[in-house]
Design a protein around this motif. Structure first.
Motif, PDB file in Angstrom:
ATOM      1  N   PHE B  35       0.844  -1.198   0.000  1.00  0.00           N
ATOM      2  CA  PHE B  35       0.000   0.000   0.000  1.00  0.00           C
ATOM      3  C   PHE B  35       0.881   1.251   0.000  1.00  0.00           C
ATOM      4  O   PHE B  35       1.709   1.434   0.875  1.00  0.00           O
ATOM      5  N   ASP B  36       0.688   2.095  -1.010  1.00  0.00           N
ATOM      6  CA  ASP B  36       1.401   3.370  -1.099  1.00  0.00           C
ATOM      7  C   ASP B  36       0.348   4.443  -1.308  1.00  0.00           C
ATOM      8  O   ASP B  36      -0.284   4.511  -2.363  1.00  0.00           O
ATOM      9  N   ILE B  37       0.180   5.279  -0.305  1.00  0.00           N
ATOM     10  CA  ILE B  37      -0.954   6.216  -0.322  1.00  0.00           C
ATOM     11  C   ILE B  37      -0.891   7.188  -1.492  1.00  0.00           C
ATOM     12  O   ILE B  37      -1.914   7.669  -1.962  1.00  0.00           O
ATOM     13  N   GLY B  38       0.306   7.460  -1.977  1.00  0.00           N
ATOM     14  CA  GLY B  38       0.409   8.442  -3.054  1.00  0.00           C
ATOM     15  C   GLY B  38       0.409   7.829  -4.441  1.00  0.00           C
ATOM     16  O   GLY B  38       0.578   8.542  -5.433  1.00  0.00           O
ATOM     17  N   ALA B  39       0.193   6.528  -4.519  1.00  0.00           N
ATOM     18  CA  ALA B  39       0.290   5.851  -5.821  1.00  0.00           C
ATOM     19  C   ALA B  39      -1.079   5.659  -6.446  1.00  0.00           C
ATOM     20  O   ALA B  39      -2.112   5.753  -5.771  1.00  0.00           O
ATOM     21  N   GLY B  40      -1.075   5.397  -7.733  1.00  0.00           N
ATOM     22  CA  GLY B  40      -2.284   4.936  -8.400  1.00  0.00           C
ATOM     23  C   GLY B  40      -3.129   6.012  -9.032  1.00  0.00           C
ATOM     24  O   GLY B  40      -2.844   7.201  -8.961  1.00  0.00           O
ATOM     25  N   LEU B  41      -4.231   5.570  -9.635  1.00  0.00           N
ATOM     26  CA  LEU B  41      -5.137   6.484 -10.334  1.00  0.00           C
ATOM     27  C   LEU B  41      -5.847   7.426  -9.371  1.00  0.00           C
ATOM     28  O   LEU B  41      -6.221   8.531  -9.740  1.00  0.00           O
ATOM     29  N   VAL B  42      -6.067   6.955  -8.152  1.00  0.00           N
ATOM     30  CA  VAL B  42      -6.697   7.802  -7.128  1.00  0.00           C
ATOM     31  C   VAL B  42      -5.740   7.881  -5.946  1.00  0.00           C
ATOM     32  O   VAL B  42      -5.818   7.065  -5.028  1.00  0.00           O
ATOM     33  N   PRO B  43      -4.829   8.826  -5.960  1.00  0.00           N
ATOM     34  CA  PRO B  43      -3.862   8.927  -4.866  1.00  0.00           C
ATOM     35  C   PRO B  43      -4.405   9.755  -3.700  1.00  0.00           C
ATOM     36  O   PRO B  43      -5.470  10.360  -3.792  1.00  0.00           O
ATOM     37  N   GLY B  44      -3.650   9.741  -2.615  1.00  0.00           N
ATOM     38  CA  GLY B  44      -3.996  10.606  -1.480  1.00  0.00           C
ATOM     39  C   GLY B  44      -4.883   9.931  -0.461  1.00  0.00           C
ATOM     40  O   GLY B  44      -5.254   8.771  -0.570  1.00  0.00           O
ATOM     41  N   GLU B  45      -5.233  10.701   0.563  1.00  0.00           N
ATOM     42  CA  GLU B  45      -6.144  10.175   1.586  1.00  0.00           C
ATOM     43  C   GLU B  45      -7.517   9.903   0.965  1.00  0.00           C
ATOM     44  O   GLU B  45      -7.968  10.656   0.110  1.00  0.00           O
ATOM     45  N   MET B  46      -8.155   8.858   1.443  1.00  0.00           N
ATOM     46  CA  MET B  46      -9.503   8.546   0.950  1.00  0.00           C
ATOM     47  C   MET B  46     -10.407   8.196   2.128  1.00  0.00           C
ATOM     48  O   MET B  46     -10.231   7.172   2.779  1.00  0.00           O
ATOM     49  N   HIS B  47     -11.354   9.098   2.414  1.00  0.00           N
ATOM     50  CA  HIS B  47     -12.297   8.903   3.525  1.00  0.00           C
ATOM     51  C   HIS B  47     -13.642   8.525   2.950  1.00  0.00           C
ATOM     52  O   HIS B  47     -14.320   9.371   2.377  1.00  0.00           O
ATOM     53  N   LEU B  48     -13.997   7.271   3.078  1.00  0.00           N
ATOM     54  CA  LEU B  48     -15.250   6.794   2.481  1.00  0.00           C
ATOM     55  C   LEU B  48     -16.363   6.767   3.524  1.00  0.00           C
ATOM     56  O   LEU B  48     -16.125   6.614   4.718  1.00  0.00           O
ATOM     57  N   SER B  49     -17.582   6.899   3.042  1.00  0.00           N
ATOM     58  CA  SER B  49     -18.699   7.189   3.942  1.00  0.00           C
ATOM     59  C   SER B  49     -19.631   6.004   4.134  1.00  0.00           C
ATOM     60  O   SER B  49     -20.742   6.182   4.635  1.00  0.00           O
ATOM     61  N   ALA B  50     -19.203   4.797   3.747  1.00  0.00           N
ATOM     62  CA  ALA B  50     -20.091   3.639   3.895  1.00  0.00           C
ATOM     63  C   ALA B  50     -20.571   3.529   5.336  1.00  0.00           C
ATOM     64  O   ALA B  50     -19.788   3.644   6.274  1.00  0.00           O
ATOM     65  N   GLY B  51     -21.854   3.317   5.505  1.00  0.00           N
ATOM     66  CA  GLY B  51     -22.464   3.238   6.830  1.00  0.00           C
ATOM     67  C   GLY B  51     -23.170   4.528   7.230  1.00  0.00           C
ATOM     68  O   GLY B  51     -24.045   4.527   8.086  1.00  0.00           O
TER      69      GLY B  51
END
Lengths: 346, 324
Positions: B35-51
Motif C-alpha cells: 500500500f502506497d498512499i500516493g500511488a495509483g489512479l486515485v492517490p492521497g487520503e480517501m475517507h469513504l462514507s459507507a455506513g
C-alpha cells in the motif's frame, strides 16, 4: 457617479485623514452596490476601533453594518460564504495580530476556494485589518504580519500609505473578484488620539476611483538610492528623503502599495537607476517582505547593485512594550537615515 | 411517510454505497501488493462514507438545488445526495481536468456551484461558510437554507460553538448536522466528549436540538424535515445529531487496530437492515431491489469510466486558478 480607473493627480484641495478616506471609499461602494456589507467587532456604533467604519451605521443602518460577537472564525467564514453566494462583504479583523484565532478561515478557506474549485467559485471579499505599532501596545497588538498573509497564496494584500491611495485601494478591493486583505497602519490613519505624521492627512478626490492593485508608486523620485517600503514606513522614508537633501543625497522612495500582486517592475526600474537599495519594512526581518525584495533584484541581475542591500526591519523580536525598547526595533527615521548614510558613504 | 419516499431513501442509500464500493475498489486496485498512499489512479487520503448513508439520504431529501450544503472531509455521501454531478465529481477524485475543480481540489475539496455544494478538509471549519450562505439567502429574501455537516469530533472545536452562537443570534436559516460515527479517527467519543448527546448543546444557544438514534433513515428524514421547514419559515437554526456508523476505516489503509467494536459493525450496516424492513413492508420486492442495484451500478460505472477517460491536467498549468 463617475468612476475612473486610475486616481487622478489629486487636484482637489479637500484634505482627509486616511481613516476618513477609507470610510468614504466604503460608503461610495455601499451606495453603488447593495451587496456590500460591513461585518466585524465594533464596526457599528463605535465606528471601528481605528475609525475605519465611522459613521457607516448611521448612514446605512444595522442591516448593512453589523457588529459581531468575538467569534472571528465564524464571522470571517460567514463573509466567505456570503461572497461565494455573490455578496461583497467587507469583514474587519480588529487587529492583524488576531489572525491566530481564525487563520484557518482565512488561508484554508477564503484564499483557497477559488483554486480548489478550479476557478469555478469566486470569493469577492475584503478582509480589512489594522496593523503596526509605535504606540506601546505590546507584542500582541502591534504587529504588521503582512509578510505572513502575502506568503500564503490566494489572497491579494494591499497596504496603503496615504489617504488618496487608502480610498482608491479600498474601492479596488471591494470591486475585485478575489479576496483582498486590506491592511491599514494604525499610525497612518490620522487618528486624533495617536501621534501622527502630517502625511496621514492629504488630498483625496471626492468621486469614486480605483487605485490599481498590484502597482507600486514612486512616491518620490531620486537618483542616488532607492528605498522600497510600504505603509507607514513610506511616510518615514519621505521624511528622511527630505532630510537627506541637505547632505546632498537624492533618495527615491518606492511605495509598494500592494504586496500581492507585487509590482516587481517598478522596484527593478528604480534599482537599475540608483544602483542602491534599502528595504524598509515594519514587519519581522527574516523570511519576509525585505528578503523578497532583495531576492527580486538578485534573481533579475545582482549587477544592478553598486553596494550591498540594506534592510531596516524589526529584528526578529516580538514588539516590546516600553517606549524606548519599541523605538529601538521599529524602522524609525533615525534607523532609515543611518541606512542611507551607510549606503551612500560606502 | 409514504412508500415512494421510503423507496427513494433506499435508492439513494444504495447509490451512495455502490459509489463508495466502486471508489474503494479502484482506490486499492493499483496499490498492491504494498500500500502506497500516493500511488495509483486515485492517490492521497480517501475517507469513504459507507455506513453513513442514512444521514445524507435523510437530510438531503428535503433540499432543493438552491439550498447550500457544506460537508466535511468525508463528503461523498452528502455530495451524491445533494445531487452533485456524479461524473464531474468522480473526475475530480481521479484528479482530472474535467473534474469539478479541474483536478486542483481532490476528494476533500469538492465545489459545485450548480448545487451550492462545498466541502472542507478541516474539521468543523465548514460551518462558518454555511452561515454566510444562509446569510446571503436571507438577505436576498429567498427561502433557501444552508446545511452544515460535521462529525461528532467537530462538536468540541471552538468554531462549532462560535457558529452555533452566531447562527442563533442572527436567526440564520441553517441546519447543523452532526454525524456521530463514534470515532474521531481512533479516539472514541467517550474519550473526547463530556456529554452524551451533542444535540443538548443546542440548549446553550437557545435553539432546538434533536438526536436520532440507531442510524434510522426514516427518523433522520422526519427530524431533518422539521428542521428544514423551520429554517425555510424564518424560524432559525436547528442542531441535529445522528448516531451513525463508520463501516470502514477513518481512511483507506487505516488498520483500525484501536477499534473495539469491529465484531458488531457488520450487523449494524443500515442498508441490509432497511432493505429487509422495506421488503417486509412490501415497499420493495426482490425485483425492485435488483433494479435499484443495477441502476446504481450503471450510473456509478459510467461516472468512473468518464473519469478515467477524462484528460489529465497539464503540468505546465499547475500555477493557474490562484486568482480570478
Amino acid at each position: 457617479m463617475s468612476v475612473t480607473q486610475t486616481p487622478p493627480a489629486p487636484t482637489t484641495s479637500r484634505r482627509l485623514t486616511t481613516a476618513k478616506a477609507i470610510v468614504e471609499g466604503i460608503a461610495q461602494e455601499m451606495e453603488r452596490d447593495p451587496g456590500v456589507v460591513v461585518i466585524g467587532e465594533d464596526v457599528g456604533a463605535y465606528g471601528g476601533i481605528f475609525s475605519s467604519t465611522a459613521g457607516l451605521l448611521d448612514r446605512f443602518g444595522p442591516d448593512r453594518v453589523m457588529d459581531t460577537p468575538i467569534s472571528e472564525s465564524a464571522f470571517i467564514g460567514l463573509g466567505t460564504g456570503a461572497a461565494v453566494e455573490g455578496m461583497r462583504p467587507i469583514v474587519e479583523l480588529m487587529f492583524a495580530d488576531f489572525f491566530g484565532v481564525c487563520m484557518d478561515q482565512i488561508y484554508n478557506h477564503m484564499a483557497k476556494i477559488h483554486f480548489e474549485s478550479g476557478g469555478h467559485v469566486t470569493v469577492p471579499m475584503v478582509l480589512m485589518t489594522a496593523a503596526g505599532g509605535g504606540y506601546s501596545d505590546g507584542a500582541q497588538h502591534s504587529q504588521c504580519l503582512w509578510g505572513t498573509f502575502a506568503h500564503l497564496p490566494g489572497m491579494k494584500v494591499v497596504v496603503p500609505s496615504n489617504p488618496a491611495d487608502a480610498k482608491g485601494l479600498m474601492i479596488s478591493a471591494i470591486r475585485d473578484d478575489n479576496p483582498v486583505v486590506y491592511m491599514f497602519h494604525k499610525g497612518a490613519m490620522g487618528l486624533p488620539w495617536m501621534a501622527k505624521n502630517p502625511r496621514s492627512v492629504g488630498p483625496v478626490p471626492e468621486e469614486a476611483y480605483e487605485t490599481p492593485i498590484g502597482r507600486a508608486a514612486v512616491a518620490r523620485e531620486g537618483a542616488d538610492v532607492t528605498i522600497v517600503t510600504l505603509s507607514l514606513s513610506v511616510q518615514h522614508a519621505l521624511d528622511v528623503a527630505e532630510d537627506m537633501i541637505g547632505e546632498g543625497v537624492d533618495v527615491e522612495v518606492v511605495d509598494l502599495r500592494s504586496l500581492v500582486p507585487l509590482d516587481r517592475e517598478t522596484v527593478l526600474t528604480s534599482v537599475a537607476k540608483t544602483g542602491r537599495l534599502i528595504v524598509v519594512d515594519e514587519d519581522y526581518r527574516s523570511y519576509g517582505v525585505s528578503g523578497e525584495i532583495a531576492a527580486i533584484v538578485a534573481e533579475q541581475d545582482p549587477a544592478l547593485l553598486r553596494a550591498p542591500v540594506q534592510r531596516v526591519a524589526v529584528p526578529d523580536v516580538p514588539l516590546p512594550y516600553a517606549r524606548v525598547l519599541e523605538d529601538a526595533v521599529l524602522p524609525n527615521r533615525e534607523r532609515i537615515r543611518a541606512a542611507v548614510r551607510r549606503l551612500t558613504q560606502a | 411517510m409514504d412508500d415512494k419516499t421510503r423507496a427513494e431513501l433506499y435508492r439513494m442509500m444504495v447509490l451512495i454505497r455502490t459509489y463508495e464500493e466502486a471508489i474503494l475498489r479502484d482506490y486499492h486496485a493499483d496499490k498492491k501488493p504494498a500500500f502506497d498512499i500516493g500511488a495509483g489512479l486515485v492517490p492521497g487520503e480517501m475517507h469513504l462514507s459507507a455506513g453513513q448513508e442514512p444521514v445524507a439520504a435523510g437530510v438531503c431529501a428535503h433540499l432543493r438545488q438552491h439550498d447550500a450544503v457544506t460537508a466535511p472531509h468525508r463528503p461523498h455521501h452528502v455530495a451524491i445526495a445533494k445531487g452533485v454531478d456524479l461524473e464531474r465529481m468522480t473526475a475530480e477524485i481521479f484528479g482530472r481536468e474535467s473534474g469539478l475543480g479541474r483536478g486542483r481540489g481532490g476528494h476533500m475539496h469538492l465545489f459545485d456551484p450548480a448545487t451550492h455544494f462545498s466541502c472542507s478538509g478541516i474539521v468543523g471549519e465548514g460551518l462558518p461558510p454555511a452561515l454566510g450562505q444562509a446569510f446571503a439567502f436571507k438577505r436576498a429574501g429567498a427561502d433557501a437554507v444552508a446545511v452544515a455537516f460535521a462529525g461528532e469530533g467537530a462538536a468540541n472545536a471552538g468554531v462549532f460553538h462560535e457558529s452555533l452562537n452566531l447562527a442563533a443570534l442572527w436567526n440564520l436559516p441553517v441546519i447543523f448536522v452532526v454525524e456521530d460515527n463514534d470515532w474521531a479517527i481512533s479516539v472514541p467519543r467517550r474519550a473526547s466528549t463530556a456529554i452524551g448527546n451533542n444535540a443538548d448543546r443546542a440548549f446553550a444557544y437557545g435553539i432546538p436540538g434533536a438526536r436520532v438514534e440507531d442510524n434510522d433513515v426514516e427518523a433522520v428524514y422526519t427530524t431533518a424535515g422539521e428542521a428544514v421547514a423551520r429554517a425555510r419559515a424564518g424560524e432559525g437554526p436547528t442542531l441535529l445529531e445522528i448516531h451513525t456508523l463508520r463501516l470502514w476505516g477513518h481512511f483507506e489503509g487505516d488498520p483500525q487496530a484501536y477499534r473495539d467494536d469491529l465484531d458488531e459493525v457488520p450487523g449494524r450496516d443500515p442498508i441490509p437492515r432497511y432493505e429487509q424492513h422495506l421488503l417486509a413492508e412490501q415497499v420493495l420486492t426482490e425485483d425492485s431491489i435488483r433494479q435499484v442495484r443495477q441502476e446504481a451500478s450503471a450510473r456509478v460505472e459510467k461516472a468512473i469510466e468518464f473519469a478515467k477517460q477524462s484528460p489529465i491536467p497539464a503540468p505546465e498549468r499547475a500555477a493557474e486558478y490562484v486568482f480570478a
